[in-house]
Design a protein around this motif. Structure first.
Motif, PDB file in Angstrom:
ATOM      1  N   GLY A   1       0.778  -1.228   0.000  1.00  0.00           N
ATOM      2  CA  GLY A   1       0.000   0.000   0.000  1.00  0.00           C
ATOM      3  C   GLY A   1       0.810   1.278   0.000  1.00  0.00           C
ATOM      4  N   VAL A   2       2.039   1.234  -0.487  1.00  0.00           N
ATOM      5  CA  VAL A   2       2.871   2.442  -0.513  1.00  0.00           C
ATOM      6  C   VAL A   2       2.911   3.084  -1.899  1.00  0.00           C
ATOM      7  CG1 VAL A   2       4.292   1.652   1.415  1.00  0.00           C
ATOM      8  CG2 VAL A   2       5.044   1.185  -0.941  1.00  0.00           C
ATOM      9  N   GLY A   3       2.244   2.438  -2.872  1.00  0.00           N
ATOM     10  CA  GLY A   3       2.191   3.019  -4.218  1.00  0.00           C
ATOM     11  C   GLY A   3       3.113   2.370  -5.240  1.00  0.00           C
ATOM     12  N   LYS A   4       3.592   1.166  -4.951  1.00  0.00           N
ATOM     13  CA  LYS A   4       4.478   0.475  -5.910  1.00  0.00           C
ATOM     14  C   LYS A   4       3.779   0.243  -7.246  1.00  0.00           C
ATOM     15  CE  LYS A   4       5.213  -3.059  -3.159  1.00  0.00           C
ATOM     16  NZ  LYS A   4       4.691  -2.557  -1.870  1.00  0.00           N
ATOM     17  N   SER A   5       2.614  -0.399  -7.183  1.00  0.00           N
ATOM     18  CA  SER A   5       1.944  -0.798  -8.429  1.00  0.00           C
ATOM     19  C   SER A   5       1.428   0.425  -9.199  1.00  0.00           C
ATOM     20  CB  SER A   5       0.789  -1.759  -8.123  1.00  0.00           C
ATOM     21  OG  SER A   5       1.286  -2.889  -7.427  1.00  0.00           O
ATOM     22  N   THR A   6       0.951   1.409  -8.470  1.00  0.00           N
ATOM     23  CA  THR A   6       0.486   2.643  -9.101  1.00  0.00           C
ATOM     24  C   THR A   6       1.652   3.341  -9.804  1.00  0.00           C
ATOM     25  OG1 THR A   6      -1.164   2.880  -7.364  1.00  0.00           O
ATOM     26  CG2 THR A   6      -0.658   4.856  -8.649  1.00  0.00           C
ATOM     27  N   THR A   7       2.784   3.369  -9.131  1.00  0.00           N
ATOM     28  CA  THR A   7       3.982   3.989  -9.704  1.00  0.00           C
ATOM     29  C   THR A   7       4.436   3.220 -10.936  1.00  0.00           C
ATOM     30  OG1 THR A   7       4.678   4.893  -7.588  1.00  0.00           O
ATOM     31  CG2 THR A   7       6.409   4.559  -9.232  1.00  0.00           C
TER      32      THR A   7
ATOM     33  N   ALA B   1      -1.529  -9.074  -8.616  1.00  0.00           N
ATOM     34  CA  ALA B   1      -1.685  -8.587  -9.997  1.00  0.00           C
ATOM     35  C   ALA B   1      -2.269  -7.180 -10.085  1.00  0.00           C
ATOM     36  CB  ALA B   1      -2.528  -9.577 -10.817  1.00  0.00           C
ATOM     37  N   ASN B   2      -1.918  -6.330  -9.135  1.00  0.00           N
ATOM     38  CA  ASN B   2      -2.454  -4.963  -9.150  1.00  0.00           C
ATOM     39  C   ASN B   2      -1.930  -4.141 -10.321  1.00  0.00           C
ATOM     40  OD1 ASN B   2      -4.056  -5.204  -6.849  1.00  0.00           O
ATOM     41  ND2 ASN B   2      -2.348  -4.773  -5.500  1.00  0.00           N
ATOM     42  N   ALA B   3      -0.654  -4.257 -10.603  1.00  0.00           N
ATOM     43  CA  ALA B   3      -0.101  -3.460 -11.712  1.00  0.00           C
ATOM     44  C   ALA B   3      -0.810  -3.835 -13.013  1.00  0.00           C
ATOM     45  CB  ALA B   3       1.404  -3.675 -11.835  1.00  0.00           C
TER      46      ALA B   3
ATOM     47  N   ALA C   1      -3.882  -4.977 -13.279  1.00  0.00           N
ATOM     48  CA  ALA C   1      -5.232  -4.396 -13.205  1.00  0.00           C
ATOM     49  C   ALA C   1      -5.188  -2.892 -13.478  1.00  0.00           C
ATOM     50  CB  ALA C   1      -5.843  -4.663 -11.832  1.00  0.00           C
ATOM     51  N   PHE C   2      -4.188  -2.203 -12.925  1.00  0.00           N
ATOM     52  CA  PHE C   2      -4.079  -0.752 -13.119  1.00  0.00           C
ATOM     53  C   PHE C   2      -3.803  -0.431 -14.592  1.00  0.00           C
ATOM     54  CE2 PHE C   2      -2.439  -0.097  -8.472  1.00  0.00           C
ATOM     55  CZ  PHE C   2      -3.699  -0.396  -8.005  1.00  0.00           C
ATOM     56  N   LEU C   3      -3.299  -1.424 -15.339  1.00  0.00           N
ATOM     57  CA  LEU C   3      -3.048  -1.229 -16.775  1.00  0.00           C
ATOM     58  C   LEU C   3      -4.156  -1.883 -17.605  1.00  0.00           C
ATOM     59  CD1 LEU C   3       0.811  -1.858 -16.729  1.00  0.00           C
ATOM     60  CD2 LEU C   3      -0.314   0.293 -17.342  1.00  0.00           C
TER      61      LEU C   3
ATOM     62  N   THR D   1       5.759   9.043  -1.366  1.00  0.00           N
ATOM     63  CA  THR D   1       4.388   8.964  -1.865  1.00  0.00           C
ATOM     64  C   THR D   1       3.400   9.425  -0.789  1.00  0.00           C
ATOM     65  OG1 THR D   1       4.213   6.662  -1.162  1.00  0.00           O
ATOM     66  CG2 THR D   1       4.879   7.038  -3.435  1.00  0.00           C
ATOM     67  N   PHE D   2       2.173   9.709  -1.220  1.00  0.00           N
ATOM     68  CA  PHE D   2       1.102  10.144  -0.319  1.00  0.00           C
ATOM     69  C   PHE D   2       1.464  11.441   0.407  1.00  0.00           C
ATOM     70  CE2 PHE D   2       0.477   5.639  -1.016  1.00  0.00           C
ATOM     71  CZ  PHE D   2      -0.874   5.559  -1.286  1.00  0.00           C
ATOM     72  N   LEU D   3       2.089  12.349  -0.320  1.00  0.00           N
ATOM     73  CA  LEU D   3       2.361  13.678   0.245  1.00  0.00           C
ATOM     74  C   LEU D   3       1.044  14.434   0.393  1.00  0.00           C
ATOM     75  CD1 LEU D   3       4.396  15.845   1.118  1.00  0.00           C
ATOM     76  CD2 LEU D   3       4.681  16.463  -1.284  1.00  0.00           C
TER      77      LEU D   3
ATOM     78  N   ALA E   1       7.954  14.188  -5.523  1.00  0.00           N
ATOM     79  CA  ALA E   1       7.156  13.414  -4.565  1.00  0.00           C
ATOM     80  C   ALA E   1       5.752  13.313  -5.153  1.00  0.00           C
ATOM     81  CB  ALA E   1       7.129  14.116  -3.207  1.00  0.00           C
ATOM     82  N   ILE E   2       5.079  12.212  -4.844  1.00  0.00           N
ATOM     83  CA  ILE E   2       3.719  12.014  -5.367  1.00  0.00           C
ATOM     84  C   ILE E   2       2.703  12.387  -4.294  1.00  0.00           C
ATOM     85  CG2 ILE E   2       2.125  10.385  -6.460  1.00  0.00           C
ATOM     86  CD1 ILE E   2       4.744  10.729  -8.050  1.00  0.00           C
ATOM     87  N   HIS E   3       1.880  13.373  -4.591  1.00  0.00           N
ATOM     88  CA  HIS E   3       0.833  13.763  -3.641  1.00  0.00           C
ATOM     89  C   HIS E   3      -0.248  12.686  -3.541  1.00  0.00           C
ATOM     90  CE1 HIS E   3       2.461  17.871  -3.769  1.00  0.00           C
ATOM     91  NE2 HIS E   3       1.752  18.091  -2.676  1.00  0.00           N
ATOM     92  N   SER E   4      -0.852  12.625  -2.384  1.00  0.00           N
ATOM     93  CA  SER E   4      -2.052  11.810  -2.222  1.00  0.00           C
ATOM     94  C   SER E   4      -3.170  12.474  -3.022  1.00  0.00           C
ATOM     95  CB  SER E   4      -2.409  11.773  -0.731  1.00  0.00           C
ATOM     96  OG  SER E   4      -3.493  10.930  -0.544  1.00  0.00           O
ATOM     97  N   ALA E   5      -3.814  11.738  -3.894  1.00  0.00           N
ATOM     98  CA  ALA E   5      -4.843  12.346  -4.751  1.00  0.00           C
ATOM     99  C   ALA E   5      -5.869  11.307  -5.161  1.00  0.00           C
ATOM    100  CB  ALA E   5      -4.192  12.949  -5.998  1.00  0.00           C
TER     101      ALA E   5
END
Ligand SMILES: Nc1ncnc2c1ncn2[C@@H]1O[C@H](COP(=O)(O)OP(=O)(O)O)[C@@H](O)[C@H]1O
Ligand SMILES: [Mg+2]
Length: 252
Positions: free
Chosen positions: A11-17, A42-44, A46-48, A183-185, A211-215
């Motif tokens: 949940g730190v943003g690996k797959s989203t990144t 398989a989140n990455a 799914a995100f794709l 992440t989650f700034l 840095a990636i803001h929380s959005a």
């Protein structure tokens, strides 16, 4: 460049990144990109926009490499291939442990025949530091570490550093930290800004400037199977991921 996106915390943003970076590198930077979804969740994938239980999975890639290498081609954008994740992948770890000699280097070996087709390979790791993670860094030794800007985030990062030092000596691979990504700034909250200061002191130049803001739109885009860089290319999140891609390319 061969990049492992890794942090044993979920949940730190690996797959989203991984998903956003992959699209930007292929579409805007014209790189030939391969994503390896190295996580049973398989989140990455799914995100794709790839189905949850694809007929092909990366289990074959490491356990039965003779079956060949069949990534999904030109996923969402030209030049982005993806080896999707697959729930069966949870079983692979155990099977690899049965072969301590070649087990850690299965992924590296599997990629050898195809690596030259790609400028950048991105492996999205799951939330563990077991045999799969060892395989990831052996195959993709440029390590990108997303770290959530929350209390105790730095402690987990120090554990990860220990893992990387150990892997480096066991694998004789030249693992290097490509960068640490906050992440989650959240500018309205005190904790993320404090933790960002801590990370800067601990990691120095390894810390990405971006840095990636929380959005909400970054999160929601993933849920729709299209990263925010495609759904809202002019949003702050998309700009941040483009800035990150630029830093990644410059550091490579
Ligand atoms: N910048 C962001 N802002 C808000 N939510 C995010 C952001 N990045 C990721 N998320 C959400 O947080 C959750 C965890 O992200 P994910 O990329 O799956 O992390 P990991 O791969 O490290 O487990 C997901 O629900 C995702 O949509
Ligand atoms: Mg993930």
């Amino acid at each position: 460049m061969r990049i492992s996106v890794i942090n044993q915390k979920g949940g730190v943003g690996k797959s989203t990144t991984t998903a956003n970076l992959a699209v930007v590198l292929a579409r805007d930077f014209r790189r030939r990109v391969l994503v390896i979804d190295w996580d049973a969740q398989a989140n990455a994938s799914a995100f794709l926009g790839l189905p949850e239980t694809p007929a092909w999975g990366n289990t074959n890639l490491v356990l039965e490499p003779t079956r060949g290498f069949h990534p999904a081609r030109d996923v969402l954008v030209d030049g982005l291939d993806v080896v999707p994740g697959c729930p069966d992948f949870a079983l692979v770890e155990r099977q690899l442990l049965g072969d301590l000699l070649t087990g850690p280097r299965r992924l590296r070996r599997a990629l050898e025949p195809v690596a030259s087709r790609y400028d950048i390979i991105l492996t999205d790791c799951g939330p563990t530091l077991g045999m799969l993670a060892i395989n990831a860094v052996a195959a993709c030794p440029d390590v990108l570490v997303p770290i959530e800007l929350a209390h105790a985030a730095a402690l987990g990062a120090l554990t990860l550093q220990k893992f990387l030092v150990e892997a480096q000596s066991n694998l004789e691979a030249s693992i290097r930290t490509l960068g640490v990504l906050p992440t989650f700034l959240d500018d309205r909250e005190k904790t993320p800004r404090e933790v960002l200061g801590d990370l800067s002191r601990i990691f120095g130049a390894s810390l990405f400037t971006t840095a990636i803001h929380s959005a909400a739109n970054v999160r929601d885009a993933g849920g729709q199977g299209r990263p925010v860089v495609l759904t809202e290319p002019h949003s702050r999140g998309a700009e941040e991921y483009r800035a990150l891609a630029k830093e990644v390319v410059n550091r490579g």
